[in-house]
Design a protein around this motif. Structure first.
Motif, PDB file in Angstrom:
ATOM      1  N   ASN A 115    -101.497  -6.475  77.478  1.00 41.28           N
ATOM      2  CA  ASN A 115    -101.569  -5.080  77.063  1.00 41.28           C
ATOM      3  C   ASN A 115    -103.030  -4.674  76.859  1.00 41.28           C
ATOM      4  OD1 ASN A 115    -100.326  -2.646  76.380  1.00 41.28           O
ATOM      5  ND2 ASN A 115    -100.299  -3.142  74.195  1.00 41.28           N
ATOM      6  N   ARG A 116    -103.395  -3.550  77.437  1.00 42.08           N
ATOM      7  CA  ARG A 116    -104.783  -3.061  77.419  1.00 42.08           C
ATOM      8  C   ARG A 116    -105.750  -4.110  77.973  1.00 42.08           C
ATOM      9  NH1 ARG A 116    -102.830  -1.864  72.422  1.00 42.08           N
ATOM     10  NH2 ARG A 116    -102.221   0.309  72.112  1.00 42.08           N
ATOM     11  N   ARG A 117    -105.239  -4.941  78.887  1.00 42.47           N
ATOM     12  CA  ARG A 117    -106.010  -6.014  79.520  1.00 42.47           C
ATOM     13  C   ARG A 117    -106.513  -7.053  78.532  1.00 42.47           C
ATOM     14  NH1 ARG A 117    -107.995  -4.440  85.128  1.00 42.47           N
ATOM     15  NH2 ARG A 117    -106.763  -2.598  85.551  1.00 42.47           N
ATOM     16  N   ALA A 118    -105.850  -7.139  77.387  1.00 40.88           N
ATOM     17  CA  ALA A 118    -106.221  -8.125  76.366  1.00 40.88           C
ATOM     18  C   ALA A 118    -105.757  -9.511  76.797  1.00 40.88           C
ATOM     19  CB  ALA A 118    -105.585  -7.753  75.026  1.00 40.88           C
ATOM     20  N   ALA A 119    -106.342 -10.533  76.200  1.00 36.81           N
ATOM     21  CA  ALA A 119    -105.966 -11.910  76.499  1.00 36.81           C
ATOM     22  C   ALA A 119    -104.510 -12.154  76.118  1.00 36.81           C
ATOM     23  CB  ALA A 119    -106.872 -12.873  75.740  1.00 36.81           C
ATOM     24  N   ILE A 120    -103.815 -12.903  76.981  1.00 37.68           N
ATOM     25  CA  ILE A 120    -102.454 -13.334  76.678  1.00 37.68           C
ATOM     26  C   ILE A 120    -102.414 -14.847  76.446  1.00 37.68           C
ATOM     27  CG2 ILE A 120    -101.249 -11.411  77.765  1.00 37.68           C
ATOM     28  CD1 ILE A 120    -100.853 -13.128  80.269  1.00 37.68           C
ATOM     29  N   SER A 138     -95.936 -21.568  93.294  1.00 37.91           N
ATOM     30  CA  SER A 138     -97.317 -21.667  92.809  1.00 37.91           C
ATOM     31  C   SER A 138     -97.471 -20.759  91.602  1.00 37.91           C
ATOM     32  CB  SER A 138     -98.335 -21.315  93.900  1.00 37.91           C
ATOM     33  OG  SER A 138     -98.195 -20.000  94.345  1.00 37.91           O
ATOM     34  N   TYR A 139     -98.498 -21.052  90.812  1.00 36.20           N
ATOM     35  CA  TYR A 139     -98.786 -20.215  89.649  1.00 36.20           C
ATOM     36  C   TYR A 139    -100.247 -20.350  89.274  1.00 36.20           C
ATOM     37  CZ  TYR A 139     -98.789 -24.430  86.712  1.00 36.20           C
ATOM     38  OH  TYR A 139     -99.084 -25.652  86.171  1.00 36.20           O
ATOM     39  N   CYS A 140    -100.712 -19.373  88.504  1.00 34.56           N
ATOM     40  CA  CYS A 140    -102.034 -19.415  87.909  1.00 34.56           C
ATOM     41  C   CYS A 140    -101.977 -18.584  86.631  1.00 34.56           C
ATOM     42  CB  CYS A 140    -103.095 -18.860  88.860  1.00 34.56           C
ATOM     43  SG  CYS A 140    -104.768 -19.115  88.241  1.00 34.56           S
ATOM     44  N   LEU A 141    -102.311 -19.229  85.521  1.00 32.19           N
ATOM     45  CA  LEU A 141    -102.327 -18.560  84.227  1.00 32.19           C
ATOM     46  C   LEU A 141    -103.781 -18.259  83.878  1.00 32.19           C
ATOM     47  CD1 LEU A 141     -99.796 -20.874  82.309  1.00 32.19           C
ATOM     48  CD2 LEU A 141     -99.316 -18.914  83.811  1.00 32.19           C
ATOM     49  N   MET A 142    -104.160 -17.005  84.022  1.00 33.66           N
ATOM     50  CA  MET A 142    -105.524 -16.581  83.745  1.00 33.66           C
ATOM     51  C   MET A 142    -105.619 -16.179  82.268  1.00 33.66           C
ATOM     52  SD  MET A 142    -107.079 -16.908  86.695  1.00 33.66           S
ATOM     53  CE  MET A 142    -108.467 -15.777  86.809  1.00 33.66           C
ATOM     54  N   THR A 143    -106.765 -15.718  81.823  1.00 25.59           N
ATOM     55  CA  THR A 143    -106.929 -15.356  80.419  1.00 25.59           C
ATOM     56  C   THR A 143    -106.088 -14.141  80.041  1.00 25.59           C
ATOM     57  OG1 THR A 143    -109.181 -16.214  80.501  1.00 25.59           O
ATOM     58  CG2 THR A 143    -108.619 -14.797  78.628  1.00 25.59           C
ATOM     59  N   ASN A 144    -106.154 -13.084  80.864  1.00 23.52           N
ATOM     60  CA  ASN A 144    -105.456 -11.849  80.496  1.00 23.52           C
ATOM     61  C   ASN A 144    -104.342 -11.446  81.464  1.00 23.52           C
ATOM     62  OD1 ASN A 144    -106.889 -10.929  82.681  1.00 23.52           O
ATOM     63  ND2 ASN A 144    -107.732  -9.125  81.655  1.00 23.52           N
ATOM     64  N   HIS A 145    -104.001 -12.317  82.397  1.00 25.47           N
ATOM     65  CA  HIS A 145    -102.885 -12.038  83.301  1.00 25.47           C
ATOM     66  C   HIS A 145    -102.390 -13.341  83.907  1.00 25.47           C
ATOM     67  CE1 HIS A 145    -106.191 -12.166  86.226  1.00 25.47           C
ATOM     68  NE2 HIS A 145    -105.290 -12.355  87.165  1.00 25.47           N
ATOM     69  N   GLY A 153     -96.824  -2.938  80.146  1.00 26.88           N
ATOM     70  CA  GLY A 153     -95.821  -2.364  81.035  1.00 26.88           C
ATOM     71  C   GLY A 153     -94.935  -3.396  81.705  1.00 26.88           C
ATOM     72  N   ARG A 154     -94.313  -2.941  82.764  1.00 28.31           N
ATOM     73  CA  ARG A 154     -93.391  -3.781  83.514  1.00 28.31           C
ATOM     74  C   ARG A 154     -94.182  -4.774  84.365  1.00 28.31           C
ATOM     75  NH1 ARG A 154     -88.558  -1.779  87.602  1.00 28.31           N
ATOM     76  NH2 ARG A 154     -90.220  -0.888  88.819  1.00 28.31           N
ATOM     77  N   TYR A 155     -93.628  -5.958  84.535  1.00 24.40           N
ATOM     78  CA  TYR A 155     -94.256  -6.960  85.397  1.00 24.40           C
ATOM     79  C   TYR A 155     -94.308  -6.443  86.833  1.00 24.40           C
ATOM     80  CZ  TYR A 155     -89.564  -7.992  87.084  1.00 24.40           C
ATOM     81  OH  TYR A 155     -88.329  -7.881  87.666  1.00 24.40           O
ATOM     82  N   GLY A 156     -95.251  -6.943  87.603  1.00 25.05           N
ATOM     83  CA  GLY A 156     -95.319  -6.605  89.024  1.00 25.05           C
ATOM     84  C   GLY A 156     -94.514  -7.606  89.832  1.00 25.05           C
ATOM     85  N   ALA A 157     -93.824  -7.120  90.842  1.00 29.14           N
ATOM     86  CA  ALA A 157     -93.037  -8.012  91.701  1.00 29.14           C
ATOM     87  C   ALA A 157     -93.138  -7.519  93.133  1.00 29.14           C
ATOM     88  CB  ALA A 157     -91.578  -8.050  91.260  1.00 29.14           C
TER      89      ALA A 157
END
Length: 185
Positions: A21-26, A53-60, A100-104
């Motif tokens: 949210n608001r591009r904050a870290a998750i 595959s996956y990639c867990l970034m700081t804010n997404h 918001g809603r996840y992207g797919a």
């Protein structure tokens, strides 16, 4: 105005994204990353799917999934809500974690299936977090290029598009932008 319905059928493949949210870290630390992967496995027990595959970034985050019997909205609703509860409780926060809603984005060709995997694995490099994708801990890349086991993903479908030695061919595809020499649907 209603939202556009997402295409779904059993076996559909997607590039899923979720942003803070608001591009904050998750993800604040390794514990959060690990908790996300544990919750992902809990969700998979309820709504089975393959994770390619996956990639867990700081804010997404990015997930490349293949559904079996459930629409991704069921998978992502449970995954995002369970993780948000974990995150807020652990960090003594309230409110929305995800924006918001996840992207797919549906993946309908073998070429795009491979491109999404490469894009996901190069995400930390593009963000200048690491110089080489195998240096990023919170992605599935090392399972594709080494003998590291990653219980969260299935590598066989993507690697089946590459000639022997498959792991080295895939590494060249990702890191050198070589096109695979054989394609399967």
């Amino acid at each position: 105005m209603s939202r556009k319905h997402r295409i779904w059928y059993p076996g559909a493949k997607y590039h899923i994204t979720s942003r803070g949210n608001r591009r904050a870290a998750i993800f604040y630390d390794d514990f959060d990353h690990q908790a996300y992967l544990e919750i992902l496995e809990e969700v998979r027990n309820y709504f089975p799917f393959q994770l390619h595959s996956y990639c867990l970034m700081t804010n997404h985050l990015h997930l490349q999934i293949e559904t079996i019997h459930h629409h991704p909205k069921e998978i992502m609703k449970m995954l995002n809500s369970q993780y948000a509860m974990h995150f807020n409780k652990r960090h003594h926060l309230v409110g929305h974690v995800f924006q918001g809603r996840y992207g797919a984005e549906i993946i309908e060709t073998a070429e795009y299936f491979l491109e999404v995997s490469r894009y996901i694995h190069l995400n930390p490099v593009e963000a200048n977090m690491v110089k080489n994708p195998h240096d990023y801990t919170w992605s599935s890349y090392s399972a594709y290029i080494s003998n590291d086991l990653n219980p969260h993903i299935t590598t066989s479908k993507i690697l089946s598009h590459f000639p022997e030695p498959q792991k080295e061919s895939y590494r060249k595809y990702v890191e050198g932008a070589d096109a695979p020499s054989k394609h399967h649907s």
